[in-house]
Design an enzyme around this catalytic site. Structure first.
Site, PDB file in Angstrom:
ATOM      1  CG  HIS A   1      -1.571   1.309   1.528  1.00 25.80           C
ATOM      2  ND1 HIS A   1      -0.886   2.360   2.115  1.00 25.80           N
ATOM      3  CD2 HIS A   1      -2.817   1.767   1.320  1.00 25.80           C
ATOM      4  CE1 HIS A   1      -1.697   3.394   2.258  1.00 25.80           C
ATOM      5  NE2 HIS A   1      -2.883   3.058   1.781  1.00 25.80           N
TER       6      HIS A   1
ATOM      7  CD  GLU B   1       1.098   6.902   1.336  1.00 26.60           C
ATOM      8  OE1 GLU B   1       1.879   7.648   1.960  1.00 26.60           O
ATOM      9  OE2 GLU B   1       0.351   6.080   1.910  1.00 26.60           O
TER      10      GLU B   1
END
Length: 473
Positions: free
Chosen positions: A187, A191
Site C-alpha cells: 500500500h 502511495e
C-alpha cells in the site's frame, strides 16, 4: 470501575488518536505510555470520552485494567522498540491474550515475532493501519494478519473503528502471520508512486507550461471530479491553493524540494525484487525521493550542465487533458505492479490474499483511497485469477485510451529536460510487458559467454551453450 475491553500502548499521534477512536465507538480502553507525563496529558485531554479511558502509570496497572483475554494494541516505533515492548509485556500477560502490533512493521519482523511467541500461550496479530492522524481518529483502513480465530476475537472493535465505504467496514483479515503488514507495505509503495506521478505532472505544469500554483490547483480540482477522483488529488488541489501567512506567496513555492521517507517504500521495492516481480513505478518513486534529498549535488550539477533548452510547447486544454490521461495511465501501472507483487507473495507464503477484499478496504480511510479502487475490486471479483490487473477488461480499456497521452507527455518531458521517472517507467513497463519478443536473448548470450550459464533454444529442449570464439571465464 469496569475493566477495559482493549488496551493501547504508545500515545504518540497515531496511538492517541486510535485510543480516542476506540472510546468514541463505545469501548472502554486502557492506555499506557512509557513517559508518564504523556499518559497524564492524554487523560486530561480526553474530554467527554474520559469515562471510557483508563490511564495507567505502569505496565502492571495497564494489564490489570483490561478484562481477560486481553487484546493489547502496540503503537510504537517499528523495529527494536516493538521487540522491547513485547518482552516487557510477555511476563505480565496470560494465555490467550492478544498482542497486536499496529505500527509500520517490516512483515519479516512480524513473521519472526509469530515464531518467537509460539508455545507462549499468547496470540499475535500484525496489523497494518493507514490513514494518518485523521484516519486513526475517525476511521482508518485496517489490514490484519494472523490466525483467523484471533481476528474473529477482535473483529467487532476493529470494524467499529475502521473507515466505512457505503456502510462497509474498511477492515479485514487478509491471511496468516505477516500478511497484514505485507499488504500495508505494498500500500505504501503504491502511495509513493501515486504521489511521485502527481508531483511529476505538477512539475510539467509549473516548469514547462509556466502555470502558477493557483492555476495548477484549479486543474487538480477539476480532475477530482473525474476518473482521478482520490484523496491525494483532493489534497494536492488544497495545498496548492494555500498562501504562506508571512510571505503571502503560495506555500508550496517556499517548501524545500527534499522529500522525506520512513522506509516502507524501500521495503516495497526490496520485496518486489525478492519476489522477482517488477514494480518499476514504485522503484522510480523511491529513487526520486532519494535524489530529492541530494540538493547540494543537484545545485552543483545544474551549474555545471545547465538545463536543456526548451522545445516548442503545446498550449491549451489539449495538453491538460493529456496530463490527466497520462497520470491515469501511470496509476494503472503502479497498482498493477503492486497487486502483482502481492499475488507473488501470497503464493510464496501461502497467504491466499484476497485481492478484491484488499482493494475494498482501501476505498476509504487510507491515503490512496480513490474511486479507482472500486473498479479494481470489481475487476478482481470478476477475474480473480488474472495474472496482472492490466489484463482485466476494464483496465485494458483504460490503458488503450490513455496510451497515446502517456507517450506524448513523457516524450515532451524528456525533450525539455523535465524529470518524469515514474511516468516514464510506466511507458517502459507497458512496452516490455506487451512485447512477445524482447531482447533478453542477448543478455543470455552474454551470460553464457562470460560465465557459461547456459541458455534455452526455441528449436530444442534443455540447456545449451554457444560456440563462442572468445575465452569463457
Amino acid at each position: 470501575m469496569a475493566k477495559a475491553e482493549i488496551g493501547v500502548i504508545g500515545l504518540g499521534v497515531m496511538g492517541a488518536n486510535l485510543a480516542l477512536n476506540i472510546a468514541d465507538n463505545g469501548y472502554h480502553v486502557a492506555v499506557y505510555n512509557r513517559t508518564t507525563s504523556r499518559t497524564d496529558e492524554f487523560a486530561a485531554s480526553a474530554g467527554e470520552l474520559a469515562d471510557r479511558v483508563t490511564a495507567c502509570a505502569t505496565l502492571e496497572e495497564f494489564v490489570a485494567a483490561i478484562k481477560p483475554p486481553r487484546p493489547v494494541i502496540i503503537m510504537v516505533k517499528a523495529g527494536a522498540p516493538v521487540d522491547e515492548q513485547i518482552a516487557a509485556l510477555q511476563p505480565l500477560l496470560e494465555a490467550n491474550d492478544i498482542i497486536i502490533d499496529a505500527g509500520n512493521a517490516n512483515f519479516r519482523d512480524t513473521m519472526r515475532r509469530f515464531t518467537d511467541l509460539e508455545g507462549s500461550g499468547l496470540t499475535f496479530i500484525g496489523m497494518g493501519v493507514s490513514g494518518g492522524e485523521e484516519g486513526a481518529r475517525h476511521g482508518p483502513s485496517i489490514m490484519v494478519g494472523g490466525a483467523e480465530a484471533a481476528w474473529k476475537r477482535v473483529e467487532p472493535v476493529l470494524t467499529a473503528i475502521s473507515a466505512k465505504y457505503e456502510g462497509e467496514a474498511c477492515a479485514a483479515w487478509l491471511g496468516e502471520n505477516g500478511a497484514g503488514h505485507f499488504v500495508k507495505t505494498i500500500h505504501n509503495g503504491i502511495e509513493y508512486a501515486d504521489m511521485q506521478m502527481i508531483a511529476e505532472v505538477y512539475g510539467v505544469m509549473r516548469d514547462h507550461l509556466g502555470m502558477d500554483a493557483p492555476s495548477i490547483a484549479a486543474v487538480f480540482s477539476a480532475w477530482s471530479t473525474g476518473p482521478l477522483d482520490s484523496y491525494l488529488i483532493d489534497i494536492t488541489a488544497e495545498v496548492l491553493k494555500v498562501s504562506d501567512v508571512v510571505s503571502n506567496r503560495p506555500i508550496v513555492d517556499i517548501i524545500v524540494d527534499a522529500a522525506g521517507q520512513k522506509g516502507t517504500g524501500r521495503w516495497a521495492v526490496i520485496e518486489s525484487q525478492m519476489m522477482g516481480v517488477p514494480a518499476t513505478a514504485i522503484e522510480a518513486a523511491v529513487a526520486a525521493r532519494s535524489l530529492s534529498a541530494m540538493r547540494a549535488e543537484r545545485k552543483n550539477a545544474q551549474v555545471r550542465f545547465g538545463l536543456p533548452p526548451q522545445q516548442a510547447r503545446r498550449e491549451g486544454q489539449q495538453v491538460i487533458d493529456d496530463l490527466e490521461k497520462a497520470l491515469l495511465a501511470g496509476k494503472v501501472a503502479a497498482y498493477a505492479q503492486g497487486f502483482a507483487v502481492m499475488t507473488a507473495a501470497s503464493a510464496e507464503f501461502d497467504w491466499k490474499l484476497p485481492m478484491a477484499t484488499t482493494a475494498r478496504i482501501w476505498r476509504a480511510g487510507c491515503i490512496i483511497r480513490s474511486r479507482f479502487l472500486d473498479e479494481i475490486a470489481t475487476a478482481f471479483t470478476d477475474t480473480p485469477d488474472v495474472a496482472n490487473l492490466a489484463m482485466t477488461p476494464a483496465f485494458s480499456k483504460i490503458i488503450e485510451e490513455t496510451d497515446g497521452s502517456l507517450r506524448r507527455i513523457v516524450s515532451e518531458s524528456v525533450l525539455n529536460g523535465l524529470p518524469v521517472p515514474a511516468l516514464a517507467s510506466a511507458v517502459s513497463y507497458f512496452d516490455t510487458y506487451r512485447r512477445e519478443r524482447g531482447t533478453a536473448n542477448l543478455i543470455q548470450a552474454q551470460r553464457d559467454f562470460f560465465g557459461a550459464h547456459g541458455f534455452e533454444r526455441f528449436d530444442a529442449d534443455g540447456a545449451h551453450h554457444g560456440p563462442w570464439g572468445g575465452e569463457q571465464g
